[in-house]
Structure formats: C-alpha cells, structure tokens
Write a protein that holds these residues in place. Structure first.
Motif, short mmCIF file in Angstrom:
data_model
loop_
_atom_site.label_atom_id
_atom_site.label_comp_id
_atom_site.label_asym_id
_atom_site.label_seq_id
_atom_site.Cartn_x
_atom_site.Cartn_y
_atom_site.Cartn_z
N ILE A 11 0.87 -1.17 0.00
CA ILE A 11 0.00 0.00 0.00
C ILE A 11 0.91 1.22 0.00
O ILE A 11 1.71 1.40 0.92
CB ILE A 11 -0.93 0.03 1.23
N GLN A 12 0.82 2.02 -1.05
CA GLN A 12 1.64 3.23 -1.17
C GLN A 12 0.75 4.46 -1.09
O GLN A 12 -0.38 4.44 -1.60
CB GLN A 12 2.38 3.27 -2.51
N ILE A 13 1.27 5.51 -0.49
CA ILE A 13 0.55 6.79 -0.48
C ILE A 13 1.11 7.62 -1.62
O ILE A 13 2.30 7.89 -1.68
CB ILE A 13 0.72 7.51 0.87
N ILE A 14 0.24 8.02 -2.53
CA ILE A 14 0.61 8.81 -3.69
C ILE A 14 0.15 10.24 -3.47
O ILE A 14 -1.03 10.49 -3.23
CB ILE A 14 -0.03 8.26 -4.98
N ASP A 15 1.08 11.19 -3.54
CA ASP A 15 0.74 12.60 -3.38
C ASP A 15 0.25 13.14 -4.71
O ASP A 15 0.95 13.13 -5.70
CB ASP A 15 1.97 13.38 -2.92
N THR A 16 -1.00 13.60 -4.72
CA THR A 16 -1.59 14.11 -5.96
C THR A 16 -1.50 15.61 -6.07
O THR A 16 -1.99 16.20 -7.03
CB THR A 16 -3.07 13.69 -6.07
N GLU A 17 -0.87 16.26 -5.10
CA GLU A 17 -0.78 17.72 -5.10
C GLU A 17 0.00 18.24 -6.29
O GLU A 17 -0.22 19.34 -6.77
CB GLU A 17 -0.12 18.21 -3.81
N SER A 18 0.90 17.43 -6.81
CA SER A 18 1.74 17.87 -7.92
C SER A 18 1.02 17.84 -9.26
O SER A 18 1.64 18.03 -10.29
CB SER A 18 2.99 16.99 -7.98
N ARG A 19 -0.30 17.61 -9.27
CA ARG A 19 -1.04 17.55 -10.53
C ARG A 19 -1.11 18.88 -11.24
O ARG A 19 -1.43 18.94 -12.40
CB ARG A 19 -2.46 17.06 -10.26
N ARG B 108 -0.12 -12.99 -11.01
CA ARG B 108 -0.26 -11.63 -11.58
C ARG B 108 -0.43 -10.62 -10.45
O ARG B 108 -0.91 -10.95 -9.37
CB ARG B 108 -1.49 -11.56 -12.48
N THR B 109 -0.05 -9.39 -10.72
CA THR B 109 -0.30 -8.31 -9.77
C THR B 109 -1.16 -7.25 -10.44
O THR B 109 -1.07 -7.04 -11.66
CB THR B 109 1.00 -7.66 -9.25
N GLN B 110 -1.99 -6.61 -9.65
CA GLN B 110 -2.83 -5.51 -10.12
C GLN B 110 -2.75 -4.39 -9.11
O GLN B 110 -2.57 -4.63 -7.91
CB GLN B 110 -4.29 -5.95 -10.25
N GLN B 111 -2.90 -3.15 -9.59
CA GLN B 111 -2.90 -1.99 -8.71
C GLN B 111 -4.25 -1.31 -8.77
O GLN B 111 -4.87 -1.21 -9.84
CB GLN B 111 -1.80 -1.01 -9.11
N PHE B 112 -4.68 -0.81 -7.61
CA PHE B 112 -5.96 -0.14 -7.47
C PHE B 112 -5.73 1.14 -6.68
O PHE B 112 -5.01 1.12 -5.68
CB PHE B 112 -6.96 -1.03 -6.71
N ASP B 113 -6.29 2.26 -7.13
CA ASP B 113 -6.13 3.55 -6.45
C ASP B 113 -7.43 3.93 -5.75
O ASP B 113 -8.51 3.89 -6.36
CB ASP B 113 -5.76 4.65 -7.45
N TYR B 114 -7.30 4.34 -4.48
CA TYR B 114 -8.45 4.72 -3.67
C TYR B 114 -8.13 5.96 -2.85
O TYR B 114 -6.98 6.16 -2.45
CB TYR B 114 -8.84 3.60 -2.69
N GLN B 115 -9.14 6.77 -2.57
CA GLN B 115 -8.95 7.92 -1.68
C GLN B 115 -8.97 7.48 -0.23
O GLN B 115 -8.34 8.09 0.61
CB GLN B 115 -10.01 8.99 -1.94
N GLN B 116 -9.72 6.44 0.06
CA GLN B 116 -9.78 5.89 1.42
C GLN B 116 -9.72 4.38 1.32
O GLN B 116 -10.30 3.79 0.40
CB GLN B 116 -11.07 6.32 2.12
N ILE B 117 -9.04 3.75 2.30
CA ILE B 117 -8.93 2.30 2.26
C ILE B 117 -9.45 1.64 3.54
O ILE B 117 -9.34 0.43 3.70
CB ILE B 117 -7.48 1.84 1.98
N GLY B 118 -10.01 2.44 4.45
CA GLY B 118 -10.53 1.87 5.68
C GLY B 118 -9.43 1.20 6.47
O GLY B 118 -8.34 1.74 6.63
N ASP B 119 -9.68 -0.03 6.89
CA ASP B 119 -8.68 -0.75 7.70
C ASP B 119 -7.91 -1.79 6.88
O ASP B 119 -7.31 -2.71 7.43
CB ASP B 119 -9.36 -1.40 8.91
N LEU B 120 -7.89 -1.64 5.57
CA LEU B 120 -7.16 -2.55 4.70
C LEU B 120 -5.67 -2.50 5.03
O LEU B 120 -5.11 -1.42 5.20
CB LEU B 120 -7.39 -2.16 3.23
N GLN B 121 -5.06 -3.67 5.11
CA GLN B 121 -3.64 -3.76 5.46
C GLN B 121 -2.92 -4.75 4.55
O GLN B 121 -3.55 -5.61 3.93
CB GLN B 121 -3.48 -4.22 6.91
N ILE B 122 -1.60 -4.62 4.51
CA ILE B 122 -0.78 -5.57 3.76
C ILE B 122 -1.00 -6.96 4.36
O ILE B 122 -1.04 -7.12 5.57
CB ILE B 122 0.71 -5.17 3.83
#
Length: 118
Positions: free
Chosen positions: A17-25, A90-104
């Motif tokens: 789970i990575q935090i992506i900063d979108t401020e640089s848009r 296979r691996t897939q990536q999903f982007d969310y604004q909130q993930i609740g209590d989802l953990q690795i």
C-alpha cells in the motif's frame, strides 16, 4: 475444475500500500481564483510603484490562500495505491482515496476494478 481456476484468479493478497501525493497535478482552481482576487484588491492600494508591489503581493497571497482553501474543500491530496498479488502470480494496482482498515497481507476479492476484503 474451470470454476476453481476462475475463483483463484479473482482473489489475491494485498502485497503493498503506497501513499501517492496528488498535489503535484498542477495549479488548483482555488489558487487561480485567489490570485485574480488578490491582484484586484492589491491594485486598489497605493499608487505608482507602491501599487505594483501591492498588486504583486496580492496575487501571491491570494494564490496561496486560494490553494489552501481548495485543498481543504477537496480533502487530502493523497491516494492509496493498493497492489494485489493474485493466486496466479499476476499483480494488479488499485487507487483509492480511502482504504478503511485494509492492510498488507489481507485477502481480497477482485470484481472488475474494485477490491473487497474477505
């Protein structure tokens, strides 16, 4: 046997789970509006070179204030990029604004472009 393979492909484990900063848009609409309004107000102050300085300060101050207000109105400028490793490797990536209590390590079910905790 076919159904078992399909089910395995639609489940997986959260591997990161990575935090992506979108401020640089780019420049927010709030910053642009703030700069315009700040410039108008600043232009009303003083005369000659004092007016130019006040206008410039108004543009900068307005842009900063407008950007901050835009951030607060739109919430955090972060996305969570969730990487899921499927049973088939296979691996897939999903982007969310909130993930609740989802953990690795959590097991998830994949349906289309969404994941659901199991």
């Amino acid at each position: 046997m076919q159904q078992s393979v399909q089910q395995q492909e639609q489940t997986g484990t959260v591997s990161s789970i990575q935090i992506i900063d979108t401020e640089s848009r780019g420049i927010s609409g709030g910053a642009i509006l703030g700069a315009v309004l700040g410039g108008v107000v600043g232009n009303q102050i003083g005369s000659g070179s004092g007016r130019k300085i006040a206008t410039g300060a108004g543009v900068i101050g307005g842009a900063m204030a407008g950007n901050e207000m835009s951030k607060r109105a739109n919430g955090d400028n972060q996305l969570y990029r969730v990487t899921v490793r499927q049973a088939n490797g296979r691996t897939q990536q999903f982007d969310y604004q909130q993930i609740g209590d989802l953990q690795i390590g959590d097991r998830v079910r994949i349906e289309g472009s969404q994941i659901y905790q199991m």
